[in-house]
Design a protein around this motif. Structure first.
Motif, PDB file in Angstrom:
ATOM      1  N   ALA A  19       0.837  -1.200   0.000  1.00  0.00           N
ATOM      2  CA  ALA A  19       0.000   0.000   0.000  1.00  0.00           C
ATOM      3  C   ALA A  19       0.871   1.250   0.000  1.00  0.00           C
ATOM      4  O   ALA A  19       0.589   2.220  -0.717  1.00  0.00           O
ATOM      5  CB  ALA A  19      -0.935  -0.019   1.211  1.00  0.00           C
ATOM      6  N   GLU A  20       1.941   1.225   0.762  1.00  0.00           N
ATOM      7  CA  GLU A  20       2.844   2.378   0.848  1.00  0.00           C
ATOM      8  C   GLU A  20       3.534   2.660  -0.487  1.00  0.00           C
ATOM      9  O   GLU A  20       3.788   3.811  -0.839  1.00  0.00           O
ATOM     10  CB  GLU A  20       3.878   2.148   1.945  1.00  0.00           C
ATOM     11  N   GLU A  21       3.860   1.629  -1.240  1.00  0.00           N
ATOM     12  CA  GLU A  21       4.495   1.814  -2.547  1.00  0.00           C
ATOM     13  C   GLU A  21       3.522   2.351  -3.591  1.00  0.00           C
ATOM     14  O   GLU A  21       3.915   3.084  -4.492  1.00  0.00           O
ATOM     15  CB  GLU A  21       5.057   0.482  -3.060  1.00  0.00           C
ATOM     16  N   LEU A  22       2.251   1.984  -3.470  1.00  0.00           N
ATOM     17  CA  LEU A  22       1.277   2.311  -4.505  1.00  0.00           C
ATOM     18  C   LEU A  22       0.562   3.641  -4.288  1.00  0.00           C
ATOM     19  O   LEU A  22       0.328   4.384  -5.240  1.00  0.00           O
ATOM     20  CB  LEU A  22       0.232   1.187  -4.595  1.00  0.00           C
ATOM     21  N   LEU A  23       0.222   3.958  -3.051  1.00  0.00           N
ATOM     22  CA  LEU A  23      -0.661   5.083  -2.780  1.00  0.00           C
ATOM     23  C   LEU A  23       0.074   6.299  -2.236  1.00  0.00           C
ATOM     24  O   LEU A  23       0.977   6.177  -1.413  1.00  0.00           O
ATOM     25  CB  LEU A  23      -1.732   4.659  -1.775  1.00  0.00           C
ATOM     26  N   ASP A  24      -0.355   7.462  -2.667  1.00  0.00           N
ATOM     27  CA  ASP A  24       0.132   8.729  -2.128  1.00  0.00           C
ATOM     28  C   ASP A  24      -0.533   8.920  -0.769  1.00  0.00           C
ATOM     29  O   ASP A  24      -1.764   8.810  -0.662  1.00  0.00           O
ATOM     30  CB  ASP A  24      -0.251   9.857  -3.083  1.00  0.00           C
ATOM     31  N   PRO A  25       0.218   9.204   0.283  1.00  0.00           N
ATOM     32  CA  PRO A  25      -0.378   9.302   1.623  1.00  0.00           C
ATOM     33  C   PRO A  25      -1.384  10.440   1.787  1.00  0.00           C
ATOM     34  O   PRO A  25      -2.172  10.427   2.731  1.00  0.00           O
ATOM     35  CB  PRO A  25       0.821   9.492   2.547  1.00  0.00           C
ATOM     36  N   ASP A  26      -1.402  11.399   0.866  1.00  0.00           N
ATOM     37  CA  ASP A  26      -2.315  12.530   0.962  1.00  0.00           C
ATOM     38  C   ASP A  26      -3.549  12.391   0.074  1.00  0.00           C
ATOM     39  O   ASP A  26      -4.344  13.322  -0.025  1.00  0.00           O
ATOM     40  CB  ASP A  26      -1.581  13.825   0.597  1.00  0.00           C
ATOM     41  N   GLU A  27      -3.712  11.255  -0.600  1.00  0.00           N
ATOM     42  CA  GLU A  27      -4.811  11.065  -1.540  1.00  0.00           C
ATOM     43  C   GLU A  27      -5.703   9.889  -1.128  1.00  0.00           C
ATOM     44  O   GLU A  27      -5.267   8.987  -0.409  1.00  0.00           O
ATOM     45  CB  GLU A  27      -4.263  10.794  -2.949  1.00  0.00           C
ATOM     46  N   MET A  28      -6.939   9.919  -1.613  1.00  0.00           N
ATOM     47  CA  MET A  28      -7.881   8.809  -1.446  1.00  0.00           C
ATOM     48  C   MET A  28      -8.248   8.317  -2.846  1.00  0.00           C
ATOM     49  O   MET A  28      -8.353   9.117  -3.787  1.00  0.00           O
ATOM     50  CB  MET A  28      -9.138   9.261  -0.695  1.00  0.00           C
ATOM     51  N   TYR A  29      -8.446   7.003  -2.990  1.00  0.00           N
ATOM     52  CA  TYR A  29      -8.649   6.385  -4.291  1.00  0.00           C
ATOM     53  C   TYR A  29      -9.850   5.451  -4.276  1.00  0.00           C
ATOM     54  O   TYR A  29     -10.107   4.774  -3.280  1.00  0.00           O
ATOM     55  CB  TYR A  29      -7.422   5.539  -4.672  1.00  0.00           C
ATOM     56  N   THR A  30     -10.532   5.353  -5.416  1.00  0.00           N
ATOM     57  CA  THR A  30     -11.575   4.334  -5.559  1.00  0.00           C
ATOM     58  C   THR A  30     -10.899   3.010  -5.892  1.00  0.00           C
ATOM     59  O   THR A  30      -9.735   2.976  -6.323  1.00  0.00           O
ATOM     60  CB  THR A  30     -12.565   4.688  -6.681  1.00  0.00           C
ATOM     61  N   VAL A  31     -11.620   1.925  -5.727  1.00  0.00           N
ATOM     62  CA  VAL A  31     -11.062   0.619  -6.075  1.00  0.00           C
ATOM     63  C   VAL A  31     -10.770   0.560  -7.572  1.00  0.00           C
ATOM     64  O   VAL A  31      -9.841  -0.119  -8.011  1.00  0.00           O
ATOM     65  CB  VAL A  31     -11.987  -0.536  -5.602  1.00  0.00           C
ATOM     66  N   TYR A  32     -11.520   1.317  -8.372  1.00  0.00           N
ATOM     67  CA  TYR A  32     -11.276   1.360  -9.815  1.00  0.00           C
ATOM     68  C   TYR A  32      -9.932   2.024 -10.123  1.00  0.00           C
ATOM     69  O   TYR A  32      -9.186   1.579 -10.999  1.00  0.00           O
ATOM     70  CB  TYR A  32     -12.406   2.115 -10.524  1.00  0.00           C
ATOM     71  N   GLU A  33      -9.618   3.080  -9.400  1.00  0.00           N
ATOM     72  CA  GLU A  33      -8.331   3.753  -9.585  1.00  0.00           C
ATOM     73  C   GLU A  33      -7.184   2.865  -9.104  1.00  0.00           C
ATOM     74  O   GLU A  33      -6.137   2.782  -9.763  1.00  0.00           O
ATOM     75  CB  GLU A  33      -8.327   5.090  -8.843  1.00  0.00           C
ATOM     76  N   ILE A  34      -7.386   2.200  -7.991  1.00  0.00           N
ATOM     77  CA  ILE A  34      -6.371   1.262  -7.487  1.00  0.00           C
ATOM     78  C   ILE A  34      -6.126   0.154  -8.504  1.00  0.00           C
ATOM     79  O   ILE A  34      -4.988  -0.230  -8.765  1.00  0.00           O
ATOM     80  CB  ILE A  34      -6.778   0.697  -6.113  1.00  0.00           C
TER      81      ILE A  34
END
Length: 90
Positions: A19-34
């Motif tokens: 999760a840390e490698e994929l996501l920006d800590p300041d953003e929220m994402y939909t499962v579609y974006e993930i």
């Protein structure tokens, strides 16, 4: 039905982003974006519905597997999906 391994030209290690490698800590994402990001696509990339369904087959288990490292936000409206983000100490 199971398929013999020798029917495939190449087998790859099952190595997913954390999760840390994929996501920006300041953003929220939909499962579609993930789902798109797990395939190294832009989160806003245009893809057809059939491809999106296949990518979701990868993304949903990834979200479940990384649940301890994620936070969840309710949809902002009834016609929007929920959001996932990287859990931080803040």
């Amino acid at each position: 039905m199971p398929v013999p391994k020798d029917e495939f030209e190449q087998l790859h290690p099952c190595d997913f982003y954390t999760a840390e490698e994929l996501l920006d800590p300041d953003e929220m994402y939909t499962v579609y974006e993930i789902a798109r990001m797990l395939q190294e696509l832009d989160p806003d990339a245009e893809i057809d519905a059939e491809t999106e369904a296949i990518l979701l087959d990868w993304a949903i288990p990834w979200v479940i597997s990384n649940a301890d490292d994620l936070v969840v936000a309710d949809p902002r409206s009834d016609d929007e999906p929920g959001y996932y983000g990287l859990a931080t100490d803040e």
